[in-house]
Design a protein around this motif. Sequence first.
Motif, PDB file in Angstrom:
ATOM      1  N   MET A  10      -0.585 -13.238   3.826  1.00 30.60           N
ATOM      2  CA  MET A  10      -0.753 -12.186   2.804  1.00 30.60           C
ATOM      3  C   MET A  10       0.306 -12.322   1.711  1.00 30.60           C
ATOM      4  O   MET A  10       0.015 -12.211   0.524  1.00 30.60           O
ATOM      5  CB  MET A  10      -0.666 -10.798   3.459  1.00 30.60           C
ATOM      6  N   ALA A  29      -2.307  -6.407   0.296  1.00 33.51           N
ATOM      7  CA  ALA A  29      -3.185  -5.721   1.255  1.00 33.51           C
ATOM      8  C   ALA A  29      -4.607  -6.044   0.828  1.00 33.51           C
ATOM      9  O   ALA A  29      -4.842  -6.346  -0.351  1.00 33.51           O
ATOM     10  CB  ALA A  29      -2.969  -4.216   1.223  1.00 33.51           C
ATOM     11  N   VAL A  30      -5.535  -5.953   1.762  1.00 37.08           N
ATOM     12  CA  VAL A  30      -6.930  -6.130   1.361  1.00 37.08           C
ATOM     13  C   VAL A  30      -7.445  -4.843   0.721  1.00 37.08           C
ATOM     14  O   VAL A  30      -8.185  -4.866  -0.258  1.00 37.08           O
ATOM     15  CB  VAL A  30      -7.829  -6.582   2.547  1.00 37.08           C
ATOM     16  N   GLY A  31      -7.018  -3.673   1.264  1.00 34.92           N
ATOM     17  CA  GLY A  31      -7.398  -2.390   0.670  1.00 34.92           C
ATOM     18  C   GLY A  31      -6.565  -2.150  -0.572  1.00 34.92           C
ATOM     19  O   GLY A  31      -5.402  -2.552  -0.634  1.00 34.92           O
ATOM     20  N   LEU A  70      -6.347 -11.739   6.611  1.00 34.73           N
ATOM     21  CA  LEU A  70      -6.013 -10.777   7.669  1.00 34.73           C
ATOM     22  C   LEU A  70      -7.231 -10.363   8.480  1.00 34.73           C
ATOM     23  O   LEU A  70      -7.150  -9.481   9.343  1.00 34.73           O
ATOM     24  CB  LEU A  70      -5.319  -9.540   7.068  1.00 34.73           C
ATOM     25  N   HIS A  74      -0.454   1.817  12.069  1.00 31.73           N
ATOM     26  CA  HIS A  74      -1.011   0.931  11.027  1.00 31.73           C
ATOM     27  C   HIS A  74      -0.580  -0.532  11.254  1.00 31.73           C
ATOM     28  O   HIS A  74       0.148  -1.112  10.429  1.00 31.73           O
ATOM     29  CB  HIS A  74      -0.609   1.415   9.628  1.00 31.73           C
ATOM     30  N   LEU A 131       0.814  -1.215   0.000  1.00 30.56           N
ATOM     31  CA  LEU A 131       0.000   0.000   0.000  1.00 30.56           C
ATOM     32  C   LEU A 131       0.851   1.269   0.000  1.00 30.56           C
ATOM     33  O   LEU A 131       0.331   2.367  -0.191  1.00 30.56           O
ATOM     34  CB  LEU A 131      -0.986  -0.011   1.163  1.00 30.56           C
ATOM     35  N   SER A 177      -2.973  -5.690  10.442  1.00 30.58           N
ATOM     36  CA  SER A 177      -2.711  -7.075  10.022  1.00 30.58           C
ATOM     37  C   SER A 177      -1.347  -7.563  10.496  1.00 30.58           C
ATOM     38  O   SER A 177      -0.849  -8.588  10.009  1.00 30.58           O
ATOM     39  CB  SER A 177      -2.788  -7.176   8.496  1.00 30.58           C
ATOM     40  N   ARG A 196       0.636 -11.825   8.123  1.00 32.11           N
ATOM     41  CA  ARG A 196       1.540 -11.282   7.099  1.00 32.11           C
ATOM     42  C   ARG A 196       2.095 -12.389   6.206  1.00 32.11           C
ATOM     43  O   ARG A 196       2.224 -12.219   4.996  1.00 32.11           O
ATOM     44  CB  ARG A 196       2.670 -10.478   7.747  1.00 32.11           C
ATOM     45  N   ARG A 228      -9.125   3.009   6.905  1.00 33.67           N
ATOM     46  CA  ARG A 228      -8.241   3.901   6.170  1.00 33.67           C
ATOM     47  C   ARG A 228      -8.417   5.313   6.716  1.00 33.67           C
ATOM     48  O   ARG A 228      -9.533   5.743   7.020  1.00 33.67           O
ATOM     49  CB  ARG A 228      -8.574   3.893   4.676  1.00 33.67           C
TER      50      ARG A 228
HETATM   51  C1  DGY Z   1      -4.681  -3.782   4.296  1.00 34.21           C
HETATM   52  O1  DGY Z   1      -4.459  -4.988   4.047  1.00 34.21           O
HETATM   53  O2  DGY Z   1      -5.396  -3.093   3.589  1.00 34.21           O
HETATM   54  C2  DGY Z   1      -4.051  -3.227   5.539  1.00 34.21           C
HETATM   55  O3  DGY Z   1      -4.276  -1.896   5.699  1.00 34.21           O
HETATM   56  C3  DGY Z   1      -2.599  -3.591   5.631  1.00 34.21           C
HETATM   57  O4  DGY Z   1      -2.615  -4.879   6.066  1.00 34.21           O
END
Ligand code: DGY
Length: 319
Positions: free
Chosen positions: A294, A77-79, A102, A282, A55, A285, A291, A235
């Motif tokens: 991910m 990242a999920v976002g 996560l 931040h 990100l 996760s 991690r 966010r």
């Molecule tokens: C996400 O995955 O979007 C988090 O902000 C970072 O893990």
Amino acid sequence: MSSPIVAVSRQIPAPSVEPLTQAGFDVRYRDVDSPCPPEELRALVAEADGLLCLLSERIDGALLAAGPRLRIVANMAVGYDNVDVDACTARGVQVTNTPDVLTDATADLTWALILAVARRIGEGERLARTGRWAGWRPGELLGMGLDGKTLGIFGMGKIGAAVARRAVGFGMAVIYHNRRPVPDSPAQYVGRDELLRRADVLVLNAPSTPETRHTIDAAALAAMKPTALLINTARGPLVDEAALVDALRAGGIAGAGLDVYEAEPVIHPGLLELDNAVLLPHLGSATREARAAMVQLACDNLVAVLGGAAPLTPVNRAG
Ligand code: DGY
């Protein structure tokens, strides 16, 4: 035939790039633990067929133009508000993210913040460390009990639902607001205004989009109870930080727990001075397990797409 080239924008934890090397890719790993400057990223993707990014990297039209062979952008990242998904789709580039793996880590950290703000853990820890603690006092650092209170969730996706599940153990009623009611959710769907008015603890779990930007602004904060707590592990741009500072100073709401910020890594200086704000860097996760999962999922997406298979967790329809 030469191996596909995969660029990795910055250092990633174990299993690191091993799944990519094991797949036989030619990996161009920027093994540096800091955001990749745009110019360096453009050079890194010049010959790449795939990119694993985070990100901290902005993926836009200029980057895609610098990487004409790119077929997949695998965001770890999920976002994915750092990725211009429309620009990727227009160029036929597959975008993937890392959902699910996560969810529990982020929900746990959300609860860590809820408890930290409600029970004034940051203030207590600071007092214990300063040497100014004079021993147990019946009125010291009294916080808010959670049992019987109402948890409000803005954004009932997978993480919101995991936060809601944990509320049962704390005896809280759960209400939520979402773009659409979620079928079979045990929580009560309410309008946004009702959510703001009724929540004793308001948790933000929505993605960052133009529609959600400054969802929590001065007017929203004014609609909340003066005893309410605001928690954001989603966010930063969901919250107008300047308005939040004003509300926390004036007693408009009682406290805030933040893991994300409008202009990371910069944190509004007003927040840094406030005792009723608990601030984390931040960490949503940040468990070894999440991690690693991910990294693995981002790599699996690269292996799938560059091997001609469907992505596991697609964000767009690229082709
Ligand atoms: C996400 O995955 O979007 C988090 O902000 C970072 O893990």
